[in-house]
Every structure is written in C-alpha cells, then in structure tokens.
Design a protein around this motif. Structure first.
Motif, PDB file in Angstrom:
ATOM      1  N   PHE A 285      -6.578   3.256  -0.604  1.00 19.14           N
ATOM      2  CA  PHE A 285      -7.320   2.156   0.009  1.00 19.14           C
ATOM      3  C   PHE A 285      -8.534   2.698   0.765  1.00 19.14           C
ATOM      4  N   SER A 286      -9.415   1.765   1.082  1.00 19.12           N
ATOM      5  CA  SER A 286     -10.687   2.188   1.696  1.00 19.12           C
ATOM      6  C   SER A 286     -10.515   2.545   3.162  1.00 19.12           C
ATOM      7  N   GLN A 287     -11.527   3.151   3.707  1.00 24.00           N
ATOM      8  CA  GLN A 287     -11.529   3.513   5.131  1.00 24.00           C
ATOM      9  C   GLN A 287     -11.302   2.281   5.991  1.00 24.00           C
ATOM     10  N   LYS A 288     -11.953   1.174   5.559  1.00 23.35           N
ATOM     11  CA  LYS A 288     -11.893  -0.040   6.366  1.00 23.35           C
ATOM     12  C   LYS A 288     -10.458  -0.557   6.388  1.00 23.35           C
ATOM     13  N   THR A 289      -9.834  -0.544   5.192  1.00 20.84           N
ATOM     14  CA  THR A 289      -8.440  -1.004   5.131  1.00 20.84           C
ATOM     15  C   THR A 289      -7.557  -0.095   5.970  1.00 20.84           C
TER      16      THR A 289
ATOM     17  N   TYR B  94       0.806  -1.223   0.000  1.00 21.36           N
ATOM     18  CA  TYR B  94       0.000   0.000   0.000  1.00 21.36           C
ATOM     19  C   TYR B  94       0.838   1.271   0.000  1.00 21.36           C
TER      20      TYR B  94
ATOM     21  N   ARG C 108      -8.306   1.463   8.566  1.00 27.82           N
ATOM     22  CA  ARG C 108      -8.496   1.131   9.975  1.00 27.82           C
ATOM     23  C   ARG C 108      -7.762  -0.162  10.316  1.00 27.82           C
TER      24      ARG C 108
ATOM     25  N   SER D  99      -5.632  11.503  -1.779  1.00 27.08           N
ATOM     26  CA  SER D  99      -6.472  10.426  -1.252  1.00 27.08           C
ATOM     27  C   SER D  99      -5.639   9.161  -1.160  1.00 27.08           C
ATOM     28  N   LYS D 100      -5.913   8.377  -0.151  1.00 30.52           N
ATOM     29  CA  LYS D 100      -5.149   7.149   0.041  1.00 30.52           C
ATOM     30  C   LYS D 100      -5.668   6.085  -0.920  1.00 30.52           C
TER      31      LYS D 100
END
Ligand SMILES: Nc1ncnc2c1ncn2[C@@H]1O[C@H](COP(=O)(O)OP(=O)(O)OP(=O)(O)O)[C@@H](O)[C@H]1O
Ligand SMILES: [Zn+2]
Length: 784
Positions: free
Chosen positions: A696-700, A683, A702, A693-694
């Motif tokens: 990856f998703s918010q969940k990732t 990542y 976290r 923006s990163k």
C-alpha cells in the motif's frame, strides 16, 4: 480468521529479560489471538504448546533415584555385584526373549549371522596380525634361557645341529633328536622351552640376543673352549621373517576410515529400523541409507487404537471411515466402477489428534500401518529421499491392504520452486516430492494402499499433492469446542484414579468433564492429555491416593500459565503495583458488558516473567463483534490506567498488554474492515516470505497508523473514565489481593456484588456457576 478465541489471561509482566518475556511467556489464548496477525503465527504456536516443558520435567525426575540406587549397589561388596550381574543377565535374556521367540529363530536370524561373521573375522584378523612370530610363542613365553644356559645345556652336550638367527635378534637353535628324550625328564623350569618349529620337525630352543656380533663372538669363544674344529662348527644362518603386520600397516588408515563410515551409516539407519520394518541391518546397512525409516504397526506390534479412543472430531471420523470401508471391502466400490480414494490430508493445529486419528483408522481397518515423518525422508545424501519413498511404497504394497501415514508432510510437500534460495537442499526435497507423486500415481486399483498425511500448514503444500488421484480428501481437524473437549476429557479421565467424592456416580464424571472443558477454552487434545497427566502427578506429589478437583485446577493453571514461582520474592512496592495493576484489569472486566467471565486473579509470580495474571473464560465463539474488541482493549489497558490513577509513576509491567492491544487494533484496521477511514480492505496478506515493500501507499500506511492510534486512544479514554468512577472498587480488590495473593470469582462477588451483566458463556453457567445463572437485566453499561 474469525474462529479465534481471544485472550483469557492478562498479566502483569516483569521486564527482565524483556525480549525473552515477550516471546516465551505468551499464554495460551494469546496464541489464538496472534493468529489475527499472521506474521507471529509460527513462533507463537511453537512456543505455547506447553507440552514439552512438562515432558522434560517428567523425564528428569526419576534420575536422582536411579543414581542413588546405582551408587548403593556399587558400594555393596562382591556379593551384591553378583546379584547385579545376575539381574543384568536376566534383563538381557528378557530382551532377547522379546526379540526371538525360539533358539532356532535366533539361529536363523541376521543377528546370529552377524555375530558369527564378526567372531570369525576377528579371529582371522588376529592370527594374521600376529604373523609367523607366533610359531615359537610357547618358547618365548617364559624365555628364561640365556646364552649361558644354552651353552651348558645344549652346546656343551653337543645337541645343537643348526642355529638360525631370525631378524637379528632371535636365535633359534635346531637340536638333534636326542634332545627331546632328554627333555622328558627335565625339571619344570625348562619345560616350555622346547617347541617344534614347523609342526612335527626337529626340536628347537630359542632365546633373544642383544647384538649379532657379540653372539658370534660368544659362539666362537664357546666353540674354541670346546675345541671344535673350524670345519665342524655349528652352522649359523641368518633369516629374515616378516610379520603380516608389516604388510597390513599401510592399509590401517583405510580400514579405520571404512570402519568409521560403517559406524556412522549404522548409527544413521539403525535407530529407525528398530521400529521393526526390517531393512538394512548389519553389514548391509552401509548401503541401507535409502531404506525407508517407516515404523510398522500391525496387529501384533501395536496397542490397538480405535475410533472410540479419539474423542470429538466426528466429521473427520466419518470422512475417514470411508477409507476403512474401502480397505475392508474394495469389491463393493470397484464393482460400481468407482475409483478408489488414494489418500487424505489431515490438517489442523498441533496436538489436535491427527496422528491419533490415522492410527485409529489403521486399528479400525485391522491392516498394517506404516508411519513415517516427512522429515525422515530428508538426509544429507542426494537421492536418499526419493529412494526412501520408493522403498516405503514397496513395503506397503507387499503388505497390502495397508495404510501409509506421513506425518508433517510439509517437510517434503512444500510448494515446489518456493521456500528459500538454497538450491541444493531444495532440489533434494523436490526430488523426494516428485517421487511421492509418482508413487501415488503408480497405484493401480488393485493396490489397496491408502496414504494419509498430517500437517499443520496445509497452506504451504504443493497443489500437485492435492489434485484428485492423489490426496483427494482434505480433512480439517480444528481445536475442539466445548463438547469436543468434554468428550476428550471423558477419554482421558478413564485412565485416572478419581476421588469417589468427585465422581460418586457415572453421571458425575460427565459433569466433571464438562467443568474441566469449560475451564480450558482453547485447549487441544494434547493439552488435555497433558493436563490430566499433570493432575495425576500433582496428586502423587501430595501423596493423595485419589485425584481431586483442586488437583485438576492446579494442573490446568500450570498448563496455562506455567509454574508457580513462590520463591520469586517481590519488594513490597512491587507487590502493591502488581496488585493495583491486576485489580485494574479485573474491575474493567467486571463492569464491561462484553468482557468474558472472570475466573481468578492472582499476584503469585508464574512461568517466565509473569508477575501476576487474571484468568478469564471466553466462550467458544467464532465471531467477534466490534464492541467485544473495544471492551477487550479497555480491559487490557486497565492495568496501566490503574497504575496511573493510584501511583505518581508508572512501571514497565504493561508491555504485554500493549502488545495485545496493538495486535487487536491492527487487525481491526488492516483486515477486519472496522475502520471507516481505511475502509473495507484487507492489507495483511501474508506473502509467506520476507516482505520488502508494503502493498500500500505511504498515505495509506499513515492512515493505518493513525487509525490504530485513534482506536487505542479511544479505548484508553474509556478506560480512564471507567476506572476513575470505580476507584474505590479497585482499591478494595487490590487490598484483598495483597492479603490473599489470589482471589476467585466468589471473592469478587463478595466484594463488589454480582456482575451487572449476564455471563456470555453458556458453558460457564451450566458447569461452573449454576446458581448465578439468573440473567441480570443489562443495566447501564459503565462505559460507552
Ligand atoms: N481427539 C482426541 N481424543 C483423545 N485424545 C486426543 C485427541 N486429540 C489428541 N489427543 C491426545 O493428544 C496426543 C497427541 O495427539 P497427536 O499426536 O495425534 O496430535 P497431532 O495432531 O498429530 O500433533 P502434531 O501436529 O504435533 O503431530 C494424543 O496422543 C492423545 O493423547
Ligand atoms: Zn496487565
């Protein structure tokens, strides 16, 4: 990513000023550590070179001496002044001798022409400026003639023929020819009053007057007294003579402006031309901005560098040797129908010897070597870069066979269309790059010109540069491994005056180099050169005629950790905290299987903000296992945990440790696939710019955060377990530290017994610890 050497120094840092400490005191091997986290790559690399610091120290030391010398000479009387001048002249002469081998050469030189132009120019200017007023300068010089004198000496004697009033303030009286004869037997005081106004005309005397009216009255009165009839009175004419100065006056601002421009352009181009590649000296300089600033090294100008001066990097040498072959005998290649290689890019971390290797190539081939830095193409004027590139290649072709070396090519070779929104500057850079590409394409097979380029950032280069036909070869020069360092030490030790006890025989020199190489993991060639020089300086400071081992040790420590700051006085409590903190690190390192060999623990403040540090010797290794990461994290946390266990409060000194731990854990999770929850994904792609923006998703995100925290918490738990078991050992080491301020590996063995694991660094056993080389059986690890 894996060829990184992980920290060998951990330290207890003071917090004031906090930000500064973080950035400025990152130590050597943290550099390589931060490579794992590429956002930090550039600033860290720059900050930890360590060369510049010491360089500036070298240059400043002689100053007070020079200053005193000058003062001393000034205080002495005129006799000494003479001597000084003589010496000065001598020096100047020497300089001239260096530049011009003979008088005729000087007479033919531009320098001479320039001097002539300037002298003639100034003379003309001066004579113009002083204007026609000068005509009677010699009359005015000591103008003691008053109206009264004039009246008695000339008027009353009837010697005056005509009077001119010039510009209403100067009276010039034309005399009858008899006056000259009279003047011959005149006394000295009136000598010089005579002049001839227009070269060879009648004699003239002149004097100044306050007002024309009064003068006229005086003349009338005088002539009345002399009873001269109105018709016979001396004619008075009024003339106006203008000085050239009045015409020139309006032009003076323009002249000043042009002069200023000339001066600026001269300053801009002058420095670089001193290198010898000619071009644009003197008046022509104003238009010489577009000249290349390359420095020329050839057989006459350069101290010869050959491959034997470049130690290590054998593959790179072999690769580059082909260029030498080609330059020496091109027919062999062309006869086979082979196309000649155009150029090579040498890439690698700063100080690994790219420039040195390129110079050595020129030395080996015995051809002229034109060296220029990429940033020197870029100037504030549009089009200058491209014109400089053209000029550079023109020069090189004239001298062919030759080598062009463009250092820091990333300054112009960055990928086009990228690199900032400032269009103007970018366009200029692109134009320069385009010109470079055009020139490289423009070589014909008969052009024996090879272009070498050096860079620390091959990743940002435009792909057009790298395509076949341009920089065909890409030669990577890595930081040297133990053997490379050994070889580089051998090169630099040659220059030094080593103590006979240190090197009784030639073979001992090799051992010494090996020892030093082991002590300096992660050092580049430039660091090694710096350490060797530093050792010599330290020996000089100790007034030792020879360099001994402890001079080297001090020098290396200084290069790694910065200056010792004994003057920084810590309070007793602070010192105790630092001692327990460092002892915590040391004990963790001692009882963890995958920790690196410990060399030294010290609580003497060093560098900026470091209050104490422990030095380890990691081997040259290219792969780091998960266990190694874990043990390193436990070690890094050892300082804070030891504080927690021994004091009712904790301090701010561990922030540097936490940073390292976080970096390691972050790398494990986001790019090394060492977290099951996040999986085998990378990542941390570096997009080379601001990442808004990163990927990856918010969940990732976290998950990543949680995993990093879990890994660090695990390490903390293990660390607490280990140090609780070893409370007494920590105590022993901390007390010894408080007593001696710095303890070595031998002290540790004395206090704790030998380490329960074999050292995982072959070089360490070979050069530093030959007696304890017996591999101890891996007893139950204290952790796990
Ligand atoms: N392989 C080597 N053998 C001997 N000396 C070396 C070697 N590498 C570097 N050095 C020493 O380091 C000094 C600096 O090296 P050099 O200028 O070539 O580095 P560089 O890679 O061009 O650095 P930069 O990227 O900062 O330009 C050299 O003058 C030399 O003294
Ligand atoms: Zn610490």
């Amino acid at each position: 990513m894996f060829n990184t050497r992980i920290t060998n120094v951990s330290r207890y840092a003071s917090i004031i000023p906090r930000i500064k400490v973080c950035s400025n005191t990152l130590l050597r091997n943290e550099t390589s550590l931060s490579l794992l986290h590429s956002n930090h790559k550039v600033p860290v690399l720059n900050l930890t070179r360590g060369r510049n610091n010491t360089r500036s120290i070298h240059t400043t030391t002689p100053l007070p001496f020079r200053y005193n010398l000058q003062k001393y000479q000034e205080n002495k009387g005129p006799k000494n002044q003479n001597n000084k001048n003589k010496n000065k002249n001598k020096n100047e002469n020497n300089e001239n001798e260096e530049e011009f081998k003979s008088l005729t050469e000087y007479l033919k030189s531009k320098e001479f022409a320039k001097t002539i132009y300037l002298t003639v120019g100034f003379t003309v200017l001066f004579s113009l400026l002083s204007g026609p007023d000068n005509d009677n300068d010699n009359n005015n010089d000591n103008n003691i003639l008053t109206f009264q004198d004039f009246k008695t000496k000339y008027l009353e004697k009837g010697l005056v023929k005509h009077i001119f009033v010039v510009n209403k303030y100067l009276v010039q009286a034309e005399l009858l020819p008899q006056a000259t004869a009279l003047s011959n037997d005149r006394s000295a005081d009136s000598r010089g009053l005579f002049g001839t106004p227009f070269g060879g005309g009648p004699p003239v005397v002149s004097f100044t007057i306050g007002s024309v009216d009064i003068f006229e009255d005086q003349m009338d009165q005088a002539q009345d007294q002399l009873k001269i009839a109105p018709n016979d009175r001396i004619p008075i004419s009024y003339v106006t003579r203008t000085s050239m100065l009045q015409y020139l006056f309006p032009f003076i601002p323009t002249l000043l402006l042009l002069g200023g421009l000339y001066f600026i352009t001269k300053r801009m181009t002058g420095g670089a031309n001193a290198g010898g590649s000619g071009g644009g000296n003197g008046i022509g300089n104003m238009f010489g901005v577009g000249k290349s600033k390359a420095k020329l090294f050839n057989k006459e100008t350069d101290i010869r560098i050959s491959f034997k001066d470049v130690a290590g990097c054998d593959e790179a040498k072999q690769e580059i040797m082909e260029f030498v072959h080609f330059l020496k005998n091109p027919q062999k290649y062309t006869a086979l129908g082979a196309k000649i290689p155009r150029g090579a890019i040498l890439s690698g971390p700063p100080g690994t010897g790219k420039t040195l290797l390129a110079k050595a190539t020129a030395g080996e081939a015995g051809v002229p070597f034109l060296s220029v830095s990429g940033s020197e193409f870029v100037e504030m004027f549009v089009g200058v870069g491209a014109s400089r590139v053209r000029d550079l290649f023109e020069q090189a072709r004239k001298m062919a066979p030759s080598i062009i070396f463009v250092d820091e090519i990333d300054a112009i070779g960055k990928e086009r269309g990228k690199g900032g929104a400032l269009g103007g500057a970018n366009d200029e850079r692109e134009a320069t790059l385009n010109q470079l590409l055009v020139e490289m394409d423009g070589f014909t097979t008969s052009d024996q010109v090879v272009v070498l380029a050096g860079t620390n950032r091959p990743d940002v280069l435009d792909s057009a540069l790298m395509r076949p036909g341009r920089f065909d070869r890409h030669i990577q020069i890595d930081s040297p491994d133990i053997n490379g360092r050994l070889a580089i030490y051998l090169v630099h030790l040659k220059r030094l005056n080593l103590s006979p006890e240190l090197v009784p025989a030639e073979s001992a020199r090799h051992d010494l180099a090996g020892k030093l190489a082991t002590l300096t993991p992660g050092f580049t060639g430039a660091d090694i050169a710096n350490a060797c020089n530093e050792a010599a300086l330290i020996a000089a400071r100790h007034r030792d005629p020879h360099i001994k081992l402890y001079h080297f040790e001090q020098a290396i420590e200084r290069v790694i950790a910065g200056l010792e700051k004994k003057s920084k006085v810590l309070s007793k409590e602070e010192k105790t905290t630092v001692a327990y903190h460092e002892a915590g690190h040391a004990i963790c390192g001692w009882y963890l299987k995958y920790a690196d060999p410990l060399l030294k623990v010290s609580i003497i403040p060093r560098g900026q903000g470091a209050l104490g540090y422990a030095q380890y010797l990691p081997p040259d290794q290219y792969l780091i296992s998960e266990e190694q990461f874990q043990h390193r994290m436990i070690m890094a946390l050892g300082g804070r945990v030891s504080e927690e266990l021994h004091f009712p409060f904790v301090t701010s000194g561990a922030h540097d440790d936490f940073k390292k731990v976080t970096q390691m854990a972050h790398a494990m999770v986001t790019s090394l696939g060492m977290s099951k929850k996040v999986g085998y994904l990378a990542y941390d792609q570096d997009s080379g710019g601001l990442q808004i923006s990163k990927p990856f998703s918010q969940k990732t995100a976290r998950n990543i955060d949680l995993e990093i925290k879990r890994i660090i918490d695990d390490a903390h738990m293990q660390c607490v377990k280990l140090l609780t078991e070893k409370l007494d050992e920590v105590d022993k080491v901390a007390k010894e530290l408080l007593k001696k301020e710095a303890i070595t590996r031998e002290d540790m063995i004395r206090l704790l017994g030998p380490r329960p694991f074999p050292e995982r660094n072959e070089a360490f056993e070979r050069y530093l610890d030959p007696k304890t080389a017996k591999p101890a059986p891996p007893s139950s690890p204290a952790t796990n």
